[in-house]
Design a protein around this motif. Structure first.
Motif, PDB file in Angstrom:
ATOM      1  N   GLN A  23       0.872  -1.218  -0.070  1.00 45.61           N
ATOM      2  CA  GLN A  23      -0.024   0.097   0.038  1.00 45.61           C
ATOM      3  C   GLN A  23       0.909   1.349  -0.102  1.00 45.61           C
ATOM      4  O   GLN A  23       0.521   2.256  -0.659  1.00 45.61           O
ATOM      5  CB  GLN A  23      -0.879  -0.103   1.310  1.00 45.61           C
ATOM      6  CG  GLN A  23      -2.311  -0.662   1.025  1.00 45.61           C
ATOM      7  CD  GLN A  23      -3.225  -0.546   2.204  1.00 45.61           C
ATOM      8  OE1 GLN A  23      -2.802  -0.433   3.360  1.00 45.61           O
ATOM      9  NE2 GLN A  23      -4.399  -0.627   2.022  1.00 45.61           N
ATOM     10  N   GLY A  26       2.210   1.980  -3.257  1.00 48.07           N
ATOM     11  CA  GLY A  26       1.094   2.640  -4.139  1.00 48.07           C
ATOM     12  C   GLY A  26       0.366   1.449  -5.061  1.00 48.07           C
ATOM     13  O   GLY A  26      -0.280   1.547  -6.057  1.00 48.07           O
ATOM     14  N   SER A  29      -4.784   0.394  -4.050  1.00 49.22           N
ATOM     15  CA  SER A  29      -5.342   1.819  -3.930  1.00 49.22           C
ATOM     16  C   SER A  29      -6.530   1.654  -3.311  1.00 49.22           C
ATOM     17  O   SER A  29      -7.063   0.523  -2.506  1.00 49.22           O
ATOM     18  CB  SER A  29      -5.630   2.306  -5.298  1.00 49.22           C
ATOM     19  OG  SER A  29      -6.585   1.408  -6.067  1.00 49.22           O
ATOM     20  N   THR A  34      -2.561   4.717   0.763  1.00 50.27           N
ATOM     21  CA  THR A  34      -1.942   4.295  -0.295  1.00 50.27           C
ATOM     22  C   THR A  34      -1.076   5.533  -0.967  1.00 50.27           C
ATOM     23  O   THR A  34      -1.284   6.769  -0.682  1.00 50.27           O
ATOM     24  CB  THR A  34      -3.037   4.355  -1.519  1.00 50.27           C
ATOM     25  OG1 THR A  34      -3.842   3.308  -1.228  1.00 50.27           O
ATOM     26  CG2 THR A  34      -2.898   4.251  -2.968  1.00 50.27           C
ATOM     27  N   ASP A  35       0.194   5.074  -1.330  1.00 42.76           N
ATOM     28  CA  ASP A  35       1.357   5.978  -1.798  1.00 42.76           C
ATOM     29  C   ASP A  35       1.766   6.913  -0.654  1.00 42.76           C
ATOM     30  O   ASP A  35       2.419   7.848  -1.160  1.00 42.76           O
ATOM     31  CB  ASP A  35       0.752   6.646  -3.124  1.00 42.76           C
ATOM     32  CG  ASP A  35       1.724   6.761  -4.186  1.00 42.76           C
ATOM     33  OD1 ASP A  35       2.921   6.370  -4.031  1.00 42.76           O
ATOM     34  OD2 ASP A  35       1.587   7.828  -5.187  1.00 42.76           O
TER      35      ASP A  35
END
Length: 63
Positions: A23, A26, A29, A34-35
């Motif tokens: 996660q 990325g 999602s 996320t990211d």
């Protein structure tokens, strides 16, 4: 039945750490994680801790 708790917790930590890692990178999602690069750092640390707990749980079962 000796050592089942460390094995369970260790396995859970490995799975959670792996999910947090992907996660953070990325690849998954739909989350606030996320990211976010911090989760790409925390995830492997949790996974490593889980592997240590698994190893200790396996050692205690062998004795």
């Amino acid at each position: 039945m000796r050592g089942w708790l460390p094995l369970t917790l260790g396995l859970l930590a490995v799975v959670i750490g792996a999910v947090w890692t992907v996660q953070g990178l990325g690849y998954i999602s739909g989350s606030v994680m996320t990211d976010e690069k911090i989760w790409a750092v925390i995830g492997p640390l949790v996974t490593l801790a889980g592997l240590v707990v698994l190893w200790l749980g396996l050692r205690s079962r062998r004795r």
